[in-house]
Write a protein that holds these residues in place. Structure first.
Motif, PDB file in Angstrom:
ATOM      1  N   TRP A  69       2.470  -2.667  -8.639  1.00  0.00           N
ATOM      2  CA  TRP A  69       1.171  -3.098  -8.146  1.00  0.00           C
ATOM      3  C   TRP A  69       0.980  -4.582  -7.991  1.00  0.00           C
ATOM      4  CZ3 TRP A  69      -3.235  -5.663  -8.880  1.00  0.00           C
ATOM      5  CH2 TRP A  69      -4.388  -5.352  -8.379  1.00  0.00           C
ATOM      6  N   ASP A  70       1.551  -5.306  -9.018  1.00  0.00           N
ATOM      7  CA  ASP A  70       1.736  -6.598  -9.182  1.00  0.00           C
ATOM      8  C   ASP A  70       2.294  -7.153  -7.928  1.00  0.00           C
ATOM      9  OD1 ASP A  70      -0.398  -7.278 -10.970  1.00  0.00           O
ATOM     10  OD2 ASP A  70       1.080  -6.764 -12.495  1.00  0.00           O
ATOM     11  N   GLU A  71       3.581  -6.646  -7.996  1.00  0.00           N
ATOM     12  CA  GLU A  71       4.529  -7.277  -6.758  1.00  0.00           C
ATOM     13  C   GLU A  71       4.009  -6.887  -5.490  1.00  0.00           C
ATOM     14  OE1 GLU A  71       8.726  -6.580  -9.288  1.00  0.00           O
ATOM     15  OE2 GLU A  71       7.998  -4.976  -7.828  1.00  0.00           O
ATOM     16  N   ALA A  72       3.477  -5.789  -5.344  1.00  0.00           N
ATOM     17  CA  ALA A  72       2.872  -5.525  -4.125  1.00  0.00           C
ATOM     18  C   ALA A  72       1.689  -6.248  -3.522  1.00  0.00           C
ATOM     19  CB  ALA A  72       2.457  -4.006  -3.902  1.00  0.00           C
ATOM     20  N   ARG A  73       0.929  -6.653  -4.606  1.00  0.00           N
ATOM     21  CA  ARG A  73       0.001  -7.503  -4.219  1.00  0.00           C
ATOM     22  C   ARG A  73       0.343  -9.182  -3.941  1.00  0.00           C
ATOM     23  NH1 ARG A  73      -4.834 -10.377  -7.753  1.00  0.00           N
ATOM     24  NH2 ARG A  73      -6.212 -10.849  -6.063  1.00  0.00           N
ATOM     25  N   LEU A  74       1.415  -9.363  -4.660  1.00  0.00           N
ATOM     26  CA  LEU A  74       2.051 -10.879  -4.252  1.00  0.00           C
ATOM     27  C   LEU A  74       2.253 -10.765  -2.880  1.00  0.00           C
ATOM     28  CD1 LEU A  74       2.590 -13.760  -5.385  1.00  0.00           C
ATOM     29  CD2 LEU A  74       4.719 -12.777  -6.302  1.00  0.00           C
ATOM     30  N   TYR A  75       3.112  -9.631  -2.565  1.00  0.00           N
ATOM     31  CA  TYR A  75       3.744  -9.925  -1.155  1.00  0.00           C
ATOM     32  C   TYR A  75       2.540  -9.829  -0.091  1.00  0.00           C
ATOM     33  CZ  TYR A  75       6.705  -8.372   2.845  1.00  0.00           C
ATOM     34  OH  TYR A  75       7.097  -8.667   4.087  1.00  0.00           O
ATOM     35  N   CYS A  76       1.435  -8.951  -0.329  1.00  0.00           N
ATOM     36  CA  CYS A  76       0.476  -8.764   0.642  1.00  0.00           C
ATOM     37  C   CYS A  76       0.008 -10.042   0.583  1.00  0.00           C
ATOM     38  CB  CYS A  76      -0.484  -7.813   0.288  1.00  0.00           C
ATOM     39  SG  CYS A  76       0.253  -5.906   0.446  1.00  0.00           S
ATOM     40  N   GLN A  77      -0.551 -10.691  -0.237  1.00  0.00           N
ATOM     41  CA  GLN A  77      -1.041 -12.159  -0.066  1.00  0.00           C
ATOM     42  C   GLN A  77      -0.247 -12.945   0.565  1.00  0.00           C
ATOM     43  OE1 GLN A  77      -1.843 -12.757  -4.517  1.00  0.00           O
ATOM     44  NE2 GLN A  77      -4.153 -12.386  -4.160  1.00  0.00           N
ATOM     45  N   SER A  78       1.088 -13.080   0.426  1.00  0.00           N
ATOM     46  CA  SER A  78       1.881 -14.309   1.132  1.00  0.00           C
ATOM     47  C   SER A  78       1.864 -13.805   2.821  1.00  0.00           C
ATOM     48  CB  SER A  78       3.399 -14.183   0.413  1.00  0.00           C
ATOM     49  OG  SER A  78       3.368 -14.451  -0.993  1.00  0.00           O
ATOM     50  N   CYS A  79       2.202 -12.507   2.890  1.00  0.00           N
ATOM     51  CA  CYS A  79       2.723 -12.147   4.255  1.00  0.00           C
ATOM     52  C   CYS A  79       1.417 -11.583   4.993  1.00  0.00           C
ATOM     53  CB  CYS A  79       3.660 -11.359   4.367  1.00  0.00           C
ATOM     54  SG  CYS A  79       5.466 -12.158   3.741  1.00  0.00           S
ATOM     55  N   PHE A  80       0.497 -11.158   4.398  1.00  0.00           N
ATOM     56  CA  PHE A  80      -0.675 -10.629   4.896  1.00  0.00           C
ATOM     57  C   PHE A  80      -2.052 -11.166   4.250  1.00  0.00           C
ATOM     58  CE2 PHE A  80       2.699  -7.479   5.293  1.00  0.00           C
ATOM     59  CZ  PHE A  80       2.776  -7.398   6.536  1.00  0.00           C
ATOM     60  N   LYS A  81      -2.969 -10.399   3.871  1.00  0.00           N
ATOM     61  CA  LYS A  81      -4.093 -11.113   3.477  1.00  0.00           C
ATOM     62  C   LYS A  81      -4.214 -10.572   1.897  1.00  0.00           C
ATOM     63  CE  LYS A  81      -8.987 -12.141   3.980  1.00  0.00           C
ATOM     64  NZ  LYS A  81     -10.184 -11.972   4.606  1.00  0.00           N
ATOM     65  N   GLU A  82      -4.124  -9.198   1.812  1.00  0.00           N
ATOM     66  CA  GLU A  82      -4.535  -8.548   0.545  1.00  0.00           C
ATOM     67  C   GLU A  82      -3.871  -7.050   0.463  1.00  0.00           C
ATOM     68  OE1 GLU A  82      -4.387  -8.483  -2.742  1.00  0.00           O
ATOM     69  OE2 GLU A  82      -6.033  -9.887  -2.867  1.00  0.00           O
ATOM     70  N   LEU A  83      -3.739  -6.399  -0.731  1.00  0.00           N
ATOM     71  CA  LEU A  83      -3.759  -5.095  -0.532  1.00  0.00           C
ATOM     72  C   LEU A  83      -4.921  -4.360  -0.108  1.00  0.00           C
ATOM     73  CD1 LEU A  83      -2.108  -4.393  -4.200  1.00  0.00           C
ATOM     74  CD2 LEU A  83      -1.091  -3.569  -2.036  1.00  0.00           C
ATOM     75  N   THR A  84      -4.658  -3.306   0.687  1.00  0.00           N
ATOM     76  CA  THR A  84      -5.933  -2.677   1.311  1.00  0.00           C
ATOM     77  C   THR A  84      -6.905  -2.131   0.352  1.00  0.00           C
ATOM     78  OG1 THR A  84      -6.429  -1.384   3.003  1.00  0.00           O
ATOM     79  CG2 THR A  84      -4.927  -0.512   1.402  1.00  0.00           C
ATOM     80  N   THR A  85      -8.193  -2.353   1.125  1.00  0.00           N
ATOM     81  CA  THR A  85      -9.279  -1.622   0.314  1.00  0.00           C
ATOM     82  C   THR A  85      -9.600  -0.492   1.266  1.00  0.00           C
ATOM     83  OG1 THR A  85     -10.837  -2.803   1.677  1.00  0.00           O
ATOM     84  CG2 THR A  85     -10.397  -3.941  -0.196  1.00  0.00           C
ATOM     85  N   ILE A  86     -10.535   0.492   0.621  1.00  0.00           N
ATOM     86  CA  ILE A  86     -10.621   1.843   1.148  1.00  0.00           C
ATOM     87  C   ILE A  86     -12.321   1.796   1.219  1.00  0.00           C
ATOM     88  CG2 ILE A  86     -10.085   4.423   1.080  1.00  0.00           C
ATOM     89  CD1 ILE A  86      -7.819   2.945   1.479  1.00  0.00           C
ATOM     90  N   THR A  87     -12.683   2.208   2.502  1.00  0.00           N
ATOM     91  CA  THR A  87     -14.050   2.494   2.715  1.00  0.00           C
ATOM     92  C   THR A  87     -14.354   3.559   3.690  1.00  0.00           C
ATOM     93  OG1 THR A  87     -13.994   0.962   4.805  1.00  0.00           O
ATOM     94  CG2 THR A  87     -14.254  -0.314   2.566  1.00  0.00           C
ATOM     95  N   SER A  88     -15.578   3.990   3.591  1.00  0.00           N
ATOM     96  CA  SER A  88     -15.792   5.248   4.203  1.00  0.00           C
ATOM     97  C   SER A  88     -15.469   4.795   5.926  1.00  0.00           C
ATOM     98  CB  SER A  88     -17.214   5.484   4.302  1.00  0.00           C
ATOM     99  OG  SER A  88     -18.117   4.405   4.459  1.00  0.00           O
ATOM    100  N   ARG A  89     -15.523   3.670   6.093  1.00  0.00           N
ATOM    101  CA  ARG A  89     -15.172   3.144   7.523  1.00  0.00           C
ATOM    102  C   ARG A  89     -13.613   3.272   8.146  1.00  0.00           C
ATOM    103  NH1 ARG A  89     -17.940  -1.594   7.954  1.00  0.00           N
ATOM    104  NH2 ARG A  89     -15.992  -2.702   6.810  1.00  0.00           N
ATOM    105  N   ASN A  90     -12.917   3.035   6.814  1.00  0.00           N
ATOM    106  CA  ASN A  90     -11.494   2.830   7.482  1.00  0.00           C
ATOM    107  C   ASN A  90     -10.591   4.253   6.934  1.00  0.00           C
ATOM    108  OD1 ASN A  90     -11.117   2.270   4.533  1.00  0.00           O
ATOM    109  ND2 ASN A  90     -10.595   0.102   5.086  1.00  0.00           N
ATOM    110  N   VAL A  91     -11.368   5.011   6.047  1.00  0.00           N
ATOM    111  CA  VAL A  91     -10.482   5.805   5.262  1.00  0.00           C
ATOM    112  C   VAL A  91      -9.677   7.036   6.336  1.00  0.00           C
ATOM    113  CG1 VAL A  91     -12.390   7.392   4.909  1.00  0.00           C
ATOM    114  CG2 VAL A  91     -10.330   7.507   3.116  1.00  0.00           C
ATOM    115  N   HIS A  92     -10.452   7.308   7.222  1.00  0.00           N
ATOM    116  CA  HIS A  92      -9.871   8.285   8.250  1.00  0.00           C
ATOM    117  C   HIS A  92      -8.794   7.597   8.919  1.00  0.00           C
ATOM    118  CE1 HIS A  92     -12.898  11.214   7.203  1.00  0.00           C
ATOM    119  NE2 HIS A  92     -13.897  10.277   7.446  1.00  0.00           N
TER     120      HIS A  92
END
Length: 788
Positions: A29-52
């Protein structure tokens, strides 16, 4: 209600468009988050708006940005990007709570295991002390162990039953203790008998030895202290060890940057753009410039140009000068920030280069409301040409702009008689134009309005006036030409070509310029026709508008009229001293509506199908254009015809006389004269009427009246129609006694003498009274009358 809508509205406005990127190489999880912060913005969040949107294409489980404890927060309440958790979809039984484990006995294998020992439970009511009951307790001075209570519930056993089972195991010594509780008066106590025996009311556990031990009950779902959230392939959540390697999903807010274009000319432009997010990880910017090969400059004009320019280059700066472009052409630019070898959302812009200049602008021709322009085609492309029109002679006229598709253009809706300046430039994208070119000229003046001859009537003078034309003008030009009455004044070509007075085909033409709006030309012959042509002038009287022609006339003289009537016709003839165009003749009689006037160019007119004995008025007017002479009027009667079927009907003192109108005078208003005469009384009376009947009263009874009915028309009368009638008599008896003497004896007594006398008397009466009055003579024998 309003306070609920406001947060929803704000969230919809500030929410950014997010993009999601599943990453297949497994990582903690920590490695994934570090890569997402470097090349994207962050690990994704889940909301009622984007879950589907996120789960619909998942094929395995993925790390997402939620950890049990993150920066000391309450468990599972904040995402790795700091957003609060507002939506949850845990798999049943998750997250696993951190709870105390149940202890269960683990015993060595024997002939009978403690849990398989035969247990016989008997339930007997037992009388105890009121409000008192006993319960198994350890020797500790505290309440029953909660773990023991849970274990007894799991085994469905009482403390007494457990004690009996435990006698088969080696146990530590337990000192029985009795605790009394207040209960209801009636208590049911179960006494369970094991080997050894127990007593009712209290259970005493002796000291024994057991090989069983207590261990935590096995749990299929283990509590994980350092747990991170896994998004299962079917969309539900489950925690797992953060050090486990799994695929993960990164997200990034869609990058919306801006490109700026400046210093655009016909062949070059300066570009600059916005720095991408995470600039320290952006290696370069890829710039793509494409000339639009499908651009249709205007759907009306259908001008399409092929692509001739396509350029791609990498740039580490945020600006670039683009050169060697084509004038008036659409270019599409995309700038891609390249981050971790990945293209971010491109920045886009389209721009047109400036069109080239218009050359050789010329005003080819003008009318009163339009101008025809022409110019040379400039280099490069354009959507259309914009023509800016400015009226130099009248500042109150609004400027206008029109579009032209080609190098020849007609400008319309101009105001007549004014000088206009026309400014032309090539345009792309509706508003981007090249350097303009200008030319000026005058529109032709409009026609004069309401040109008419004066209402003042003169026999030797022409007066006319008009209103100014719409738009501008500097003066007027007019020509007056005498023509024949049958010639139309529709053509002013002779007047247009003439700037001074002249004589053509014996027609005298007078042409003059004037600044006035009326003219007076004297010394003309009466009853004559002229053609008057007037046009407006502008640009110091050098440009003329269209001629407006009207006929003009001098006043004609009146005629000398004579009439010749017949029974059903009147022949009118006249003479005139002077010229004329035509005559208007009209006949009328009372009380009927006048007949429609008739026109003739002859000096006579025969009115037919008239009524006999009717009074007619005839009018003759000399016409010359719209001028009319004083009318000449004359009246006369048509000759009368006799009436028909005269009849008289009498009573004692009244006679009614009726007749019919002449057939030639039916439905006409005519006059009748009725005369009656009585010969006996020598009376004669005349009456005049317009009716076809008349009544006479207060007449003498027993009298014959003779009537004559005729039609009178002025001093003329028709032949009379006779009729007669006798009034009823008022009878009276008159006795005549005759004394007869004769020398001849008995002569008077003879029948012959009496008859002869009677005949002579009757003859005398008839010669005296005739049939003029009523009378009757009768012989009566005296002796018979006296009865002798």
């Amino acid at each position: 209600m309003n306070t609920l809508w406001l947060p929803l509205l704000l969230s919809s406005v500030i929410w950014a468009e997010e993009q999601y990127f599943p990453q297949l190489p497994n990582a903690t999880w920590d490695e994934a988050r570090l890569y997402c912060q470097s090349c994207f913005k962050e690990l994704t969040t889940i909301t009622s708006r984007n879950v589907h949107f996120i789960v619909k294409n998942l094929s395995s489980d993925y790390w997402v940005g939620l950890r049990r404890r993150y920066n000391g927060t309450f468990p599972w309440t904040a995402w790795s990007n700091g957003d609060p958790v507002t939506y949850q979809n845990w798999y049943p039984g998750h997250p696993v709570p951190n709870k105390e484990k149940k202890l269960i006995p683990i015993c060595p294998s024997t002939t009978e295991s403690p849990l398989s020992t035969a247990i016989t439970a008997t339930s007997t009511p037992m009388i105890t002390s009121p409000k008192m009951s006993t319960m198994f307790q350890t020797e500790k001075e505290e309440a029953t162990c909660p773990i023991l209570i849970d274990m007894l519930d799991c085994l469905n056993m009482t403390c007494y039953e457990l004690e009996s089972v435990m006698t088969t195991c080696n146990r530590t010594t337990v000192t029985p203790k009795t605790t009394t509780y207040n209960t209801t008066p009636e208590v049911t106590t179960f006494s369970t008998t094991f080997n050894p025996t127990t007593t009712q009311g209290a259970t005493t556990e002796g000291t024994t030895t057991s090989n069983c031990i207590f261990e935590p009950e096995p749990d299929p779902e283990q509590y994980i202290e350092d747990a991170c959230l896994v998004l299962l392939s079917f969309g539900m959540w489950k925690e797992d060890d953060c050090n486990k390697s799994l695929p993960y999903i990164c997200y990034e807010e869609r990058f919306f940057g801006h490109i700026y274009v400046s210093d655009v000319n016909t062949s070059a432009a300066n570009l600059s753009w916005t720095e991408g997010p995470g600039a320290e990880n952006i290696s370069h910017y890829r710039v793509e410039i494409i000339e639009d090969n499908d651009q249709t400059f205007n759907q009306t004009f259908n001008q399409t140009f092929n692509q001739t320019f396509n350029q791609t280059f990498n740039q580490t700066d945020l600006f670039e000068l683009i050169q060697n472009l084509t004038a008036g052409t659409l270019y599409r630019v995309q700038v891609f920030p390249v981050k971790c070898g990945r293209d971010l959302n491109p920045q886009n812009i389209s721009f047109y280069t400036q069109p080239s200049d218009v050359q050789n602008l010329t005003v080819v021709s003008t009318t009163n409301i339009s101008a025809n322009l022409s110019w040379s085609e400039p280099e490069g492309n354009r959507h259309f040409y914009s023509v800016y029109i400015k009226c130099k002679s009248n500042k109150s006229i609004h400027d206008q702009v029109v579009k032209c598709p080609s190098e020849e253009c007609t400008i319309e809706k101009l105001t007549p008689g004014y000088e206009y300046e026309f400014t032309v430039k090539a345009v792309v994208n509706e508003t981007f134009g090249g350097v303009p070119s200008s030319a000026s000229d005058y529109t032709k003046p409009s026609t004069v309005r309401n040109l008419k001859q004066s209402e003042d009537k003169y026999s030797t003078e022409i007066k006319a006036s008009w209103d100014p034309p719409e738009g501008g003008h500097s003066g007027y030009h007019y020509c007056l030409t005498e023509v024949k009455h049958n010639q139309n004044c529709n053509d002013c070509s002779d007047a247009t070509n003439s700037r001074s007075s002249s004589t053509t085909n014996n027609n005298i033409t007078v042409c003059k310029n004037t600044t006035n709006k009326q003219i007076t030309e004297s010394g003309k012959s009466d009853g004559s026709k002229f053609c008057l042509c007037v046009q407006a002038l502008t640009k110091n009287d050098t440009i003329s508008g269209e001629m407006v022609p009207i006929p003009a006339y001098t006043l004609p003289k009146s005629v000398t009229l004579s009439l010749s009537p017949d029974y059903q016709a009147i022949n009118a003839s006249w003479t005139i001293d002077g010229k004329f165009e035509k005559f208007e003749v009209m006949i009328q009689t009372v009380p009927y509506t006048p007949a429609k006037p008739e026109s003739t160019e002859l000096l006579y007119y025969n009115f037919k199908d008239l009524k006999a004995g009717v009074h007619y008025s005839i009018s003759v007017v000399t016409i010359n254009g719209n001028l009319r002479s004083q009318p000449t009027n004359k009246s006369d009667y048509t000759r009368p015809k006799s009436p028909r079927n005269a009849k008289a009907n009498a009573t004692k003192n009244t006679i009614d006389v009726k007749w019919e109108a002449p057939a030639e005078s039916s439905n006409a208003l005519i006059t009748y004269m009725v005369e009656y005469h009585t010969r006996f009384w020598n009376l004669s009376i005349k009456n005049v009427t317009t009716k076809t009947e008349i009544s006479y009263t207060n007449l003498k009874p027993g009298t014959k009246y003779e009537f004559n009915v005729s039609v009178v028309a002025g001093n003329l009368a028709s032949d009379p129609v006779p009729a007669d009638a006798n009034t009823e008599p008022d009878k009276r008896t008159l006795v005549l006694t005759m004394l007869c003497s004769s020398e001849t004896p008995l002569h008077c007594n003879g029948t012959e003498a009496r008859e002869d006398l009677f005949k002579k008397l009757k003859t005398e009466m008839n010669e005296t009274f005739h049939d003029w009055v009523h009378w009757s003579l009768k012989f009566v024998d005296r002796k018979q009358k006296l009865g002798l």
